[in-house]
Design a protein around this motif. Structure first.
Motif, PDB file in Angstrom:
ATOM      1  N   LEU A 157       0.839  -1.203   0.000  1.00  0.00           N
ATOM      2  CA  LEU A 157       0.000   0.000   0.000  1.00  0.00           C
ATOM      3  C   LEU A 157       0.875   1.255   0.000  1.00  0.00           C
ATOM      4  O   LEU A 157       0.601   2.207  -0.722  1.00  0.00           O
ATOM      5  CB  LEU A 157      -0.950   0.006   1.209  1.00  0.00           C
ATOM      6  N   LYS A 158       1.938   1.245   0.789  1.00  0.00           N
ATOM      7  CA  LYS A 158       2.854   2.385   0.819  1.00  0.00           C
ATOM      8  C   LYS A 158       3.516   2.569  -0.547  1.00  0.00           C
ATOM      9  O   LYS A 158       3.639   3.685  -1.041  1.00  0.00           O
ATOM     10  CB  LYS A 158       3.915   2.172   1.909  1.00  0.00           C
ATOM     11  N   SER A 159       3.900   1.474  -1.175  1.00  0.00           N
ATOM     12  CA  SER A 159       4.510   1.542  -2.511  1.00  0.00           C
ATOM     13  C   SER A 159       3.526   2.083  -3.533  1.00  0.00           C
ATOM     14  O   SER A 159       3.904   2.878  -4.415  1.00  0.00           O
ATOM     15  CB  SER A 159       4.990   0.163  -2.964  1.00  0.00           C
ATOM     16  N   LEU A 160       2.267   1.694  -3.425  1.00  0.00           N
ATOM     17  CA  LEU A 160       1.235   2.177  -4.346  1.00  0.00           C
ATOM     18  C   LEU A 160       1.054   3.692  -4.192  1.00  0.00           C
ATOM     19  O   LEU A 160       1.022   4.423  -5.182  1.00  0.00           O
ATOM     20  CB  LEU A 160      -0.091   1.454  -4.102  1.00  0.00           C
ATOM     21  N   ILE A 161       0.952   4.161  -2.961  1.00  0.00           N
ATOM     22  CA  ILE A 161       0.781   5.600  -2.706  1.00  0.00           C
ATOM     23  C   ILE A 161       1.984   6.376  -3.235  1.00  0.00           C
ATOM     24  O   ILE A 161       1.831   7.407  -3.900  1.00  0.00           O
ATOM     25  CB  ILE A 161       0.549   5.862  -1.204  1.00  0.00           C
ATOM     26  N   GLU A 162       3.179   5.902  -2.949  1.00  0.00           N
ATOM     27  CA  GLU A 162       4.392   6.581  -3.425  1.00  0.00           C
ATOM     28  C   GLU A 162       4.453   6.579  -4.947  1.00  0.00           C
ATOM     29  O   GLU A 162       4.895   7.559  -5.564  1.00  0.00           O
ATOM     30  CB  GLU A 162       5.637   5.918  -2.834  1.00  0.00           C
ATOM     31  N   GLY A 163       4.018   5.482  -5.568  1.00  0.00           N
ATOM     32  CA  GLY A 163       4.008   5.394  -7.034  1.00  0.00           C
ATOM     33  C   GLY A 163       3.050   6.407  -7.655  1.00  0.00           C
ATOM     34  O   GLY A 163       3.373   7.049  -8.666  1.00  0.00           O
ATOM     35  N   ILE A 164       1.881   6.557  -7.051  1.00  0.00           N
ATOM     36  CA  ILE A 164       0.900   7.529  -7.555  1.00  0.00           C
ATOM     37  C   ILE A 164       1.450   8.947  -7.390  1.00  0.00           C
ATOM     38  O   ILE A 164       1.350   9.774  -8.297  1.00  0.00           O
ATOM     39  CB  ILE A 164      -0.462   7.365  -6.840  1.00  0.00           C
ATOM     40  N   GLU A 165       2.054   9.247  -6.236  1.00  0.00           N
ATOM     41  CA  GLU A 165       2.647  10.571  -6.006  1.00  0.00           C
ATOM     42  C   GLU A 165       3.760  10.854  -7.010  1.00  0.00           C
ATOM     43  O   GLU A 165       3.844  11.950  -7.571  1.00  0.00           O
ATOM     44  CB  GLU A 165       3.197  10.667  -4.582  1.00  0.00           C
ATOM     45  N   LEU A 166       4.597   9.847  -7.256  1.00  0.00           N
ATOM     46  CA  LEU A 166       5.704  10.007  -8.203  1.00  0.00           C
ATOM     47  C   LEU A 166       5.173  10.243  -9.614  1.00  0.00           C
ATOM     48  O   LEU A 166       5.671  11.128 -10.329  1.00  0.00           O
ATOM     49  CB  LEU A 166       6.595   8.763  -8.172  1.00  0.00           C
ATOM     50  N   ALA A 167       4.149   9.497 -10.017  1.00  0.00           N
ATOM     51  CA  ALA A 167       3.573   9.655 -11.360  1.00  0.00           C
ATOM     52  C   ALA A 167       2.965  11.057 -11.520  1.00  0.00           C
ATOM     53  O   ALA A 167       3.136  11.706 -12.559  1.00  0.00           O
ATOM     54  CB  ALA A 167       2.526   8.581 -11.616  1.00  0.00           C
ATOM     55  N   GLU A 168       2.282  11.536 -10.490  1.00  0.00           N
ATOM     56  CA  GLU A 168       1.676  12.867 -10.561  1.00  0.00           C
ATOM     57  C   GLU A 168       2.753  13.955 -10.678  1.00  0.00           C
ATOM     58  O   GLU A 168       2.653  14.853 -11.513  1.00  0.00           O
ATOM     59  CB  GLU A 168       0.805  13.142  -9.341  1.00  0.00           C
ATOM     60  N   ARG A 169       3.790  13.863  -9.859  1.00  0.00           N
ATOM     61  CA  ARG A 169       4.879  14.845  -9.920  1.00  0.00           C
ATOM     62  C   ARG A 169       5.572  14.827 -11.280  1.00  0.00           C
ATOM     63  O   ARG A 169       5.884  15.874 -11.855  1.00  0.00           O
ATOM     64  CB  ARG A 169       5.913  14.581  -8.817  1.00  0.00           C
ATOM     65  N   GLU A 170       5.794  13.639 -11.826  1.00  0.00           N
ATOM     66  CA  GLU A 170       6.460  13.525 -13.120  1.00  0.00           C
ATOM     67  C   GLU A 170       5.602  14.109 -14.238  1.00  0.00           C
ATOM     68  O   GLU A 170       6.111  14.794 -15.136  1.00  0.00           O
ATOM     69  CB  GLU A 170       6.792  12.053 -13.414  1.00  0.00           C
ATOM     70  N   MET A 171       4.306  13.888 -14.181  1.00  0.00           N
ATOM     71  CA  MET A 171       3.420  14.454 -15.201  1.00  0.00           C
ATOM     72  C   MET A 171       3.404  15.975 -15.111  1.00  0.00           C
ATOM     73  O   MET A 171       3.444  16.657 -16.135  1.00  0.00           O
ATOM     74  CB  MET A 171       2.017  13.863 -15.077  1.00  0.00           C
ATOM     75  N   GLN A 172       3.371  16.510 -13.901  1.00  0.00           N
ATOM     76  CA  GLN A 172       3.421  17.962 -13.726  1.00  0.00           C
ATOM     77  C   GLN A 172       4.745  18.525 -14.255  1.00  0.00           C
ATOM     78  O   GLN A 172       4.774  19.570 -14.908  1.00  0.00           O
ATOM     79  CB  GLN A 172       3.259  18.335 -12.244  1.00  0.00           C
TER      80      GLN A 172
END
Length: 198
Positions: free
Chosen positions: A100-115
């Motif tokens: 779950l922690k990896s999933l949350i971090e992955g979503i945060e990383l994907a959002e930052r990279e898209m921005q």
């Protein structure tokens, strides 16, 4: 013979005196032609320069705004990632472990990279909170009664807006203050102490 011509319906030949045509100075004719050709060349050069500048401007606009449709679609994906992060309660984020922690971090990383990638290609967020409402950059969703801020001030941002270059890609969806004191109008010099209520 002239009687025969008259009888046959032909008009007799009449000798006309030759009119003298004024002689044109060849040097003056060449100067005039040279001036006309020079004028035409200068006009053609100016037209070509204008065409070159217009083409450069069109190419620059195409480079800047060609990805507008793609960027607009990417904003939808970025919004989906942001909403996914918003629905996760803070205590769940803090207490998450393992996958779950990896999933949350992955979503945060994907959002930052898209921005980051959007910003790299000239897509920038539109500043809205605390700004005066601008119908060219903001879309009013509702009014908020708030006497503490000037009327027409953006007090809440529902969805962030973005622009690419000088063009609005997506307006910011906002809540606007209503009922506050109107922003003070600029006063001219020498008008202090003038009672305008009369």
């Amino acid at each position: 013979m002239s009687d025969e011509n008259a009888a046959q319906g032909e008009t007799p030949e009449v000798e006309t005196p030759e009119t003298e045509t004024p002689e044109v100075d060849p040097a003056e004719a060449l100067r005039t032609e040279n001036a006309e050709l020079k004028d035409r060349v200068l006009r053609t050069v100016a037209e070509m320069e204008n065409l070159r500048k217009r083409t450069e401007r069109d190419v620059a606009d195409t480079r800047s705004y060609a990805i507008a449709g793609f960027a607009r679609d990417m904003l939808s994906a970025t919004d989906a990632l942001s909403r996914a992060l918003m629905v996760i309660p803070a205590e769940t984020r803090e207490g998450a472990d393992g996958s779950l922690k990896s999933l949350i971090e992955g979503i945060e990383l994907a959002e930052r990279e898209m921005q980051r990638l959007l910003a790299k290609h000239g897509v920038k967020p539109i500043e809205a909170a605390g700004q005066k409402f601008d119908p060219h950059k903001h879309q009013a969703m509702f009014e908020v009664p708030n006497p503490n801020v000037p009327e027409g001030t953006v007090v809440q941002v529902v969805q962030e807006g973005f622009a690419i270059g000088e063009r609005v890609l997506r307006p910011a969806m906002v809540g606007v203050a209503k009922g506050g004191a109107a922003a003070p109008a600029p006063t001219g010099e020498g008008e202090e102490g003038v009672d305008k209520s009369a």
